[in-house]
Design a protein around this motif. Structure first.
Motif, short mmCIF file in Angstrom:
data_model
loop_
_atom_site.label_atom_id
_atom_site.label_comp_id
_atom_site.label_asym_id
_atom_site.label_seq_id
_atom_site.Cartn_x
_atom_site.Cartn_y
_atom_site.Cartn_z
N PHE A 283 8.86 11.39 7.32
CA PHE A 283 9.16 10.71 8.58
C PHE A 283 8.23 11.17 9.70
CE2 PHE A 283 13.00 8.84 6.89
CZ PHE A 283 13.02 7.64 7.57
N ILE A 284 7.49 12.21 9.43
CA ILE A 284 6.51 12.64 10.42
C ILE A 284 5.50 11.50 10.68
CG2 ILE A 284 4.92 13.73 8.79
CD1 ILE A 284 4.40 15.85 10.98
N ASN B 15 0.81 -1.22 0.00
CA ASN B 15 0.00 0.00 0.00
C ASN B 15 0.84 1.26 0.00
OD1 ASN B 15 -3.03 -0.56 0.28
ND2 ASN B 15 -2.07 -2.09 1.60
N HIS B 16 1.94 1.23 0.72
CA HIS B 16 2.80 2.41 0.76
C HIS B 16 4.23 2.00 1.07
CE1 HIS B 16 4.16 6.49 1.41
NE2 HIS B 16 3.00 6.93 0.98
N MET B 17 5.04 1.99 0.05
CA MET B 17 6.42 1.53 0.25
C MET B 17 7.20 2.46 1.17
SD MET B 17 6.78 0.37 -3.62
CE MET B 17 8.51 0.58 -3.87
N GLY B 18 6.89 3.73 1.10
CA GLY B 18 7.60 4.70 1.93
C GLY B 18 7.37 4.43 3.41
N ILE B 19 6.13 4.19 3.78
CA ILE B 19 5.83 3.93 5.20
C ILE B 19 6.46 2.61 5.62
CG2 ILE B 19 4.02 3.64 6.95
CD1 ILE B 19 2.22 5.40 5.34
N PHE B 20 6.42 1.64 4.71
CA PHE B 20 7.07 0.36 5.03
C PHE B 20 8.56 0.59 5.31
CE2 PHE B 20 9.89 -2.94 3.41
CZ PHE B 20 9.60 -3.96 4.30
N PHE B 21 9.18 1.39 4.47
CA PHE B 21 10.61 1.68 4.62
C PHE B 21 10.87 2.31 5.99
CE2 PHE B 21 13.98 4.95 3.78
CZ PHE B 21 15.04 4.07 3.74
N MET B 22 10.02 3.27 6.34
CA MET B 22 10.22 3.98 7.62
C MET B 22 9.98 3.06 8.81
SD MET B 22 8.65 7.74 6.92
CE MET B 22 7.11 7.28 6.18
N VAL B 23 8.93 2.28 8.72
CA VAL B 23 8.60 1.39 9.85
C VAL B 23 9.68 0.32 9.99
CG1 VAL B 23 6.98 -0.40 10.61
CG2 VAL B 23 6.11 1.80 9.84
N SER B 24 10.10 -0.25 8.86
CA SER B 24 11.01 -1.39 8.94
C SER B 24 12.40 -1.00 9.44
CB SER B 24 11.11 -2.09 7.58
OG SER B 24 11.61 -1.20 6.62
N ILE B 25 12.80 0.26 9.24
CA ILE B 25 14.14 0.61 9.76
C ILE B 25 14.16 0.67 11.29
CG2 ILE B 25 15.03 1.79 7.70
CD1 ILE B 25 14.48 4.44 9.05
N SER B 26 12.98 0.57 11.90
CA SER B 26 12.97 0.55 13.36
C SER B 26 13.15 -0.87 13.91
CB SER B 26 11.67 1.15 13.91
OG SER B 26 10.61 0.24 13.76
N TYR B 27 13.02 -1.88 13.06
CA TYR B 27 13.09 -3.27 13.57
C TYR B 27 14.43 -3.60 14.24
CZ TYR B 27 8.74 -3.91 10.94
OH TYR B 27 7.46 -3.78 10.47
N PRO B 28 15.55 -3.17 13.67
CA PRO B 28 16.81 -3.44 14.38
C PRO B 28 16.85 -2.79 15.77
CG PRO B 28 17.26 -2.77 12.13
CD PRO B 28 15.80 -2.55 12.35
N LEU B 29 16.07 -1.72 15.93
CA LEU B 29 16.06 -1.06 17.24
C LEU B 29 15.44 -1.95 18.31
CD1 LEU B 29 14.93 2.55 16.22
CD2 LEU B 29 17.23 1.64 16.40
N ILE B 30 14.56 -2.85 17.88
CA ILE B 30 13.94 -3.77 18.85
C ILE B 30 15.04 -4.59 19.50
CG2 ILE B 30 12.35 -5.72 19.11
CD1 ILE B 30 10.85 -4.64 16.62
N PHE B 31 15.98 -5.01 18.67
CA PHE B 31 17.11 -5.80 19.18
C PHE B 31 17.88 -4.99 20.23
CE2 PHE B 31 21.69 -6.67 18.59
CZ PHE B 31 21.73 -7.97 19.06
N PHE B 32 18.18 -3.74 19.92
CA PHE B 32 18.94 -2.92 20.87
C PHE B 32 18.13 -2.63 22.13
CE2 PHE B 32 21.04 -1.89 16.82
CZ PHE B 32 22.32 -2.33 17.15
N ALA B 33 16.82 -2.49 21.96
CA ALA B 33 15.97 -2.25 23.14
C ALA B 33 16.01 -3.47 24.07
CB ALA B 33 14.55 -1.97 22.69
N VAL B 34 15.98 -4.65 23.45
CA VAL B 34 16.03 -5.87 24.26
C VAL B 34 17.36 -5.94 25.01
CG1 VAL B 34 16.15 -8.40 24.09
CG2 VAL B 34 14.42 -7.15 22.81
N ILE B 35 18.44 -5.67 24.29
CA ILE B 35 19.76 -5.71 24.92
C ILE B 35 19.84 -4.71 26.08
CG2 ILE B 35 22.15 -5.04 24.55
CD1 ILE B 35 22.21 -6.33 22.01
#
Lengths: 590, 759
Positions: free
Chosen positions: B375-376, B206-226
């Motif tokens: 990014f807003i 539906n929106h590649m841009g939003i996917f791009f923005m959302v998905s770059i936060s996934y690695p942060l989940i790893f750092f949050a867990v650590i």
């Protein structure tokens, strides 16, 4: 014995108070006094938002309330709406303003003494406190000059004292107030929260930030409710280039570099390749700040506060000596910090050394302030002429530099050795940044003029905009790419007739190549001349350029030129309306 | 248990309340007659997909064209679906065909449903994150309550008729919270893998841009867990090593990698061609600077503290809750809190944009051409959960405090507190809703007014459409955004946009960063005959006050719309291409514009556009572009303002060429030419935007075509003779291959899970 010491201490405080009261009638730094009066009256009559939006107020938001309070009290006693209010000799106003600094001075004195006592050095505490109170620096700055540096110092030291008492939230409140009252305290913000992180981990740091934000919100509440927070943001950044000079009578390396005329020289002069003095100073300050941060960051908890105090003292020195645009009074925080450094010394010899250092520092700092004051007003005793003052300023500059060096050597030498690796990395990074910035210069490649900062710019409408059109000056909705007849340029200067933009190029370049033309956003009737001058001599004058002319190119010999001026002018009698004119892709070639 | 049940019921009740309130606020959206914003473009895509469906269903076209086709409606055509969302359009148009509901009604209904149900997505995602019912309700409410001054965020100003009409963003946003929460749960707790992959797929569709923005936060989940794990070791380094060595950390990393791999595979058919063929996509200088660069530190800071990023036109309640909430997130040692906190600051930094960071930010793949100001969306997205968690925790702390402080009187204090809280909530609700109601009220009025105007114009406009649809037309010119076209409308819709929306190929659609020709058709000169030839403009629709040149003859008038016909044009041109300009795609804008001002187009001189590192050895004149202005030609480096490197008339053809026939096919064009004598640099130019997916046959043999100025397809014809040229846009083979992979991968995944469960 203790009781007698206490009485003697109180007597000294009374003496300090008495001396200060004697100086209250002194007219002080008249310009500062006039600002206090004007701002205070506006704040009381029209409120803080009006003050910020309609005057040249450039102090932090919380200080507005102080000025409001002074004027409130003043208005209770006497009307501020007659001419006597504005008189330099208005005793009531002088009393009210200077009362703040006097109270702050006594507060600082008590805090120094108390800090010493808490560190197990009660007598040294009292001694340092008395020296502070009776020092010519504190008396001159507050009671004679009428400045409020001690006010900022009082809150700052209060925060340090609360940290010593392990009261992080109260410390955060007071610290936040300190930089909302006096801007210099902003320099400590990153260090303060690094300290919080080291002492109380991420959780503690986050809570401290939370408290700080709460204080900030409370202080700026009228602006928040009034939808005027952009005014607060402007206040916070407005001082960044308020006085763009090498030195504002701070007798430091830049004062020497400018030939003892720091106030007459722009800090946009190139000092290394295409790096100007302001940038160079900032890079040096970054190295020092990073060093100070490393000292705190790698500290163990038991040593943390000591290192934190030391780091802050280093930052104050760096702020004064390394940055351009430094005021003569910017060393003031050391009046409180040096005693604190002393209290953490374990050997009596070192404390004594610090005490001597403190006295020497006071002497040097006082001379700096006194001579600086005398440059403006002759209301203080100084029977010597300007050239002698300058000669003294030369020696004082060196004395200040030596004291800075001595402080680094005495107190932080071991950290330089211990953290040499980290420090080297920081220095390498900064050198890398400077190298990247200067790479085109070193490689003799074209250098975009828009990457250099002009030392002066005048324009009859709006302000020159770099790499965008002149309309872009009015905010993001007006941002436009530079273009002439829709032929686009990535770099350049969007300007407006009549304008003159001056660069210091120091004879470093052979050629200036630039395109020029009326921007696509210009008016259909616009017509201008593009003129380039080198050291006052006209090097180029274009034919009249209209809105629908294609961009043209000029290639000029500027060998040996020190000051390069780009001018856009309309011919005599022609309107400047719509004259949005661009210097397009101007490059300097070696 | 009972209390939780009551809370659940109350929360769902209020959630339904929000949905109904939304339904009421936005009811006017159901009756839109004609869009005025981005939805014109979106609607046109649905309409285009409908045309493809009819071809597919009648066996005239492969189903692959739904995934990759050349859309001719704007800017000399572009392989839009190769780069842009296509599945929602395909589904919507299919639904329209199957149900028999007209596309406009269906489009309005679907948009409306997504709009009013958006808070439900936030509610469900908050529950998936593990938030309580009350917190989830607050998240849903916050998502509905955010309002900006049209900053393209998640608020109604982005979606409504009077706003930007970003329906694709709306569709994407429906799946964004779900993708984020399911992905979080999989990475942290190994739950919901299928849902995570599916929602990420739907989001990207539906929106590649939003996917791009959302998905770059996934690695942060790893750092949050650590960051929330306990570690052992004396020094910081030792603690870090022990953290990375822990089983939990490694398991989290594995799950992150597995999810990333699966999502990458199912979306590979979109992203691989997107990046591989990126140079054929335009970087438009007509787009505002802030779209690419965002707004910078100062403007962002001002907006944030003034409340403009969440609370435009009211007290900055959500703004400050967000800021306090952000700091609160770090005061708790919980992975979700840390993840949201880190994401918040990351998205804020990205939203600040390119200005403070310069080209450093472009190190991230895809960033150099990304509309960073968007990014807003991600920033507001995570803020919604932060506000919810913060509010609930603060209230819980206050209640706990009351219980301790008031001892025996705690119950009474709680009751007083509850009443006070209710009063505050009512006041806040009033303050928060006031600008929302005002905004949608104006939307309602403006839609009604615009509908009235549309109905007034509709009859004549339909006649124009019918006339143009039956005429043998090339492209239609009906003004452009920079001239009278802006105010020449059907209802409130500019007619040049309306015609394109309704399937008439036009020029000068509001420029977009898609077709490279979009950069140049804005320079169309309505008084110059050669401009018509260059763009194959055969018809003009203009108002009476516009004076047309003599060669444009009035053919018809329907009300205020006058149709002019020009001399017959052709989709093909014959010319020479002896020059080649080599550079990056962003370097061509000025030289192509300059070419348009010369006699080059008139004389049929079409310089080749080359992105190669080395110049083409077969061309006579090599022009190497260094940037938009500077070039090297014959060993000398100059600026375009100093010298024009394009020859005017040097290659004027001595060759005579006769066009024997010309035909439009379903996905292309064909024509036959008779070339009188040999000609080294001769080319036949098809006036369609070049893309490597165009397949060109000359006399039945495949030949390689190349782009020429402005960005058309050139086919070399160097020997005397008769040439039959057939050009057809064919879905890319890379796309097809990866599409197969994208289909097989989830099937394998589902099968393996089923088999594992069966065992």
């Amino acid at each position: 014995m203790k009781k007698n010491e206490g009485i003697i201490f109180i007597l000294f405080i009374v003496l300090g108070l008495f001396i200060r009261l004697l100086f209250i009638p002194h007219t002080g730094f008249e310009a500062d006094m006039a600002y206090w009066k004007g701002w205070g009256l506006a704040a009381l009559d029209k409120g803080p938002i009006w003050l910020v939006n309609n005057t040249n107020y450039n102090y932090p938001p919380a200080f507005i309330y102080v000025l409001q309070a002074i004027n409130f009290v003043y208005a209770l006693i006497q009307s501020p709406y007659n001419t006597s209010y504005w008189a330099n000799t208005n005793i009531l106003y002088l009393l009210l303003v200077k009362a703040i600094t006097i109270v702050a001075d006594i507060g600082v004195t008590l805090l120094i003494a108390q800090f010493g006592a808490k560190c197990g050095k009660r007598r040294w505490g009292m001694l340092f406190a008395i020296v502070y109170l009776l020092s010519p620096v504190s008396i001159f700055d507050g009671s004679i000059w009428g400045q409020v540096d001690q006010f900022g110092l009082f809150f700052f030291l209060g925060a340090m004292y609360l940290l010593l008492l392990e009261k992080p939230f109260s410390a955060s409140i007071v610290f936040t107030l300190s930089f909302l009252l006096k801007f210099q305290n902003i320099m400590f913000i990153p260090l303060f929260f690094v300290y919080m992180y080291k002492r109380y981990e991420i959780k503690g740091m986050a809570r401290s930030l939370f408290v700080s934000l709460a204080v900030f919100v409370l202080i700026t509440l009228p602006f928040i409710v009034g939808y005027e927070m952009d005014a607060v943001i402007n206040l916070l950044i407005v001082n960044a280039d308020w006085f763009p000079h090498m030195s504002l009578n701070a007798f430091n390396p830049w004062w020497l570099y400018s030939g003892l005329s720091g106030l007459d020289m722009s800090d946009k002069h190139l000092v290394f390749g295409i790096t100007n003095a302001k940038q160079f100073g900032l890079y040096m300050f970054i190295i020092l700040y990073a060093f100070a941060t490393i000292i705190v960051f790698f500290s163990k908890k038991q040593d943390l506060l000591r290192r934190f105090i030391l780091a802050q003292a280093l930052v104050v020195f760096g702020f004064f000596h390394l940055l351009t645009e430094s005021h003569e009074r910017y060393l003031y925080h050391l009046m409180g910090l040096v005693p604190l450094v002393a209290f953490f010394q374990t050997q009596s010899r070192r404390i004594l050394l610090t005490f001597v250092y403190y006295l020497l520092f006071i002497l040097s700092f006082f001379l700096n302030m006194y001579i600086a004051f005398q440059f403006f007003y002759q209301s203080v005793w100084w029977p010597f002429d300007k050239s002698f003052s300058l000669l003294v300023s030369f020696f004082v500059s060196w004395a200040n530099i030596v004291l800075f060096g001595a402080f680094v050597l005495i107190y932080s030498r071991k950290y330089i050795v211990r953290y040499a690796l980290f420090l080297s990395v920081v220095i390498a990074c900064v050198i890398g940044v400077i190298a990247v910035q200067n790479m085109p210069y070193i490689a003799k490649k074209p250098i975009a003029l828009s990457t250099l900062k002009p030392i002066q710019q005048t324009q009859q409408y709006a302000k020159p905009v770099f790499d965008m059109t002149v309309n872009s000056h009015f905010g993001w909705k007006k941002w436009n790419r530079l273009s002439v007849n829709y032929f686009y340029y990535d770099k350049g200067i969007g300007s407006h007739a009549n304008s003159a933009i001056t660069y210091s190029v120091k004879g470093k370049f052979q050629t200036l190549k630039t395109d020029y033309g009326i921007d696509t956003e210009g008016g259909p009737e616009a017509e201008v001349l593009f003129i380039v001058e080198g050291d006052g001599k006209e090097l180029f004058r274009s034919k009249p350029m209209g809105r629908f002319d294609m961009p043209k190119t000029a290639m000029l010999d500027i060998a040996g030129v020190d000051m390069l001026v780009l001018k856009i002018k309309t011919e005599k009698g022609k309107s400047i309306n719509g004259a949005h004119a661009d210097w397009l892709d101007p490059v300097l070639l070696r | 248990m009972k209390k939780e049940f009551v809370t659940k019921i109350i929360s769902i009740f209020f959630l339904i309340g929000i949905v109904f309130f939304n339904a009421y606020l936005h009811s006017a959206e159901l009756g839109i007659q004609s869009e005025v914003n981005d939805n014109i473009f979106q609607f046109a895509l649905v309409d285009e997909a409908k045309t493809i469906w009819s071809n597919v269903l009648s066996g005239r076209q492969s189903v692959m064209y739904l995934f990759d086709s050349h859309n001719e409606r704007w800017n000399e055509g572009f392989a839009l679906s190769n780069y842009y969302a296509h599945l929602p359009q395909a589904l919507l148009s299919f639904a329209s065909i199957v149900s028999g509901i007209d596309t406009k009604t269906l489009f309005n209904v679907i948009k409306y449903l997504f709009l009013i149900l958006l808070p439900v997505s936030f509610f469900i995602s908050a529950r998936v994150f593990g938030l309580s019912y009350v917190a989830s309700l607050i998240a849903a409410f916050a998502s509905h309550a955010i309002i900006t001054d049209g900053l393209y965020g998640i608020d109604m100003t982005s979606f409504l008729w009077r706003g930007w009409g970003l329906s694709s963003q709306l569709f994407g946003l429906m799946f964004a919270p779900l993708a984020l929460s399911f992905s979080y749960q999989y990475i942290v707790n190994k739950k919901y893998l299928v849902a995570a992959v599916l929602c990420n797929f739907l989001l990207a569709q539906n929106h590649m841009g939003i996917f791009f923005m959302v998905s770059i936060s996934y690695p942060l989940i790893f750092f949050a867990v650590i960051s929330t794990q306990n570690s052992s070791g004396e020094s910081g380094l030792a603690r870090l090593v022990s953290l990375f060595k822990s089983e939990h950390t490694q398991e989290t990393a594995r799950r992150l990698a597995y999810l990333a791999l699966l999502v990458a595979i199912v979306l590979s058919y979109i992203f691989v061609p997107f990046f591989l063929q990126g140079q054929y996509r335009n970087f438009s200088l007509w787009d505002p600077i802030w779209k690419f660069d965002s707004f910078g530190l100062l403007q962002t800071a001002m907006w944030l503290v003034n409340g403009d990023l969440f609370d435009f036109g009211r007290l900055p309640i959500i703004s400050y809750l967000t800021m306090f909430g952000f700091l609160y997130m770090f005061s708790q040692k919980k992975p979700l809190y840390r993840f949201l906190g880190i994401s918040w600051i990351l998205y804020l930094i990205f939203f600040i944009g390119r200005r403070p960071f310069g080209p450093i930010i472009d190190v991230i793949p895809g960033f150099s051409e990304f509309h960073v100001h968007r990014f807003i969306v991600a920033f507001q997205l995570v803020s919604v959960y932060i506000v919810a968690l913060f509010c609930v925790d603060v209230v819980a702390r206050i209640v706990a405090y009351i219980r301790v402080k008031f001892g025996k009187n705690a119950l009474l204090a709680e009751k007083v507190g509850f009443i006070f809280a209710c009063l505050v909530a009512v006041f806040m609700f009033y303050v928060v809703e006031k600008p929302l109601v005002a905004y949608s009220h104006t939307n309602k009025i403006w839609i009604a007014e615009a509908n009235e105007r549309y109905i007034k114009d509709e009859r004549d406009y339909k006649k124009v459409l019918s006339y143009l649809s039956s005429a043998p037309i090339g492209r239609v010119y009906a003004g452009r955004p920079g001239n009278w076209g802006r105010d020449f409308t059907v209802g409130d819709t500019a007619i040049y946009m309306a015609l394109s929306r309704d399937g008439i190929p036009g020029i000068a659609f509001a420029p977009e960063s898609w077709s490279p020709n979009a950069e140049f058709d804005q320079f169309f000169n309505e008084l110059d005959k050669h401009s018509y030839e260059l763009f194959n403009v055969t018809h003009v629709v203009a108002p009476a006050f516009v004076e047309m040149p003599e060669f444009a003859k009035q053919a018809k008038q329907f009300g205020k719309y006058i149709i002019y016909e020009t001399t017959p044009q052709s989709w093909f041109a014959f010319g020479s291409s002896s020059s080649v300009a080599t550079g990056n795609k962003t370097d061509f804008v000025n030289i192509t514009h300059l070419w348009m001002t010369t006699k080059g187009p008139k004389n049929g001189e079409y310089p080749e556009v080359s992105y190669r590192k080395n110049p083409n050895p077969f061309k006579k004149n090599d022009i190497v572009l260094h940037d938009k202005q500077t070039f090297t030609f014959r060993g000398k480096t100059r600026r375009l303002s100093e010298e024009n490197p394009l020859y005017d008339g040097h290659d004027k053809q001595k060759v005579t060429v006769a066009k024997k026939s010309e035909k439009k096919t379903i996905a292309g064009y064909s024509a036959t030419f008779d070339v009188s004598q040999d000609c080294e640099y001769c080319v036949v130019v098809l006036k369609q935007t070049f893309h490597p997916n165009w397949q060109v046959k000359v006399n039945g043999e495949l030949v390689s075509a190349y782009p020429v100025f402005p960005f058309y397809i050139a086919v070399p014809v160097q020997k005397a003779g008769i040439y039959t040229i057939e050009a057809e846009y064919r879905p890319g083979s890379v796309k097809t291959l990866f599409l197969i992979l994208s289909v097989i991968a989830p099937c394998v995944m589902v099968m393996s899970r089923v088999m594992r469960k069966t065992r």
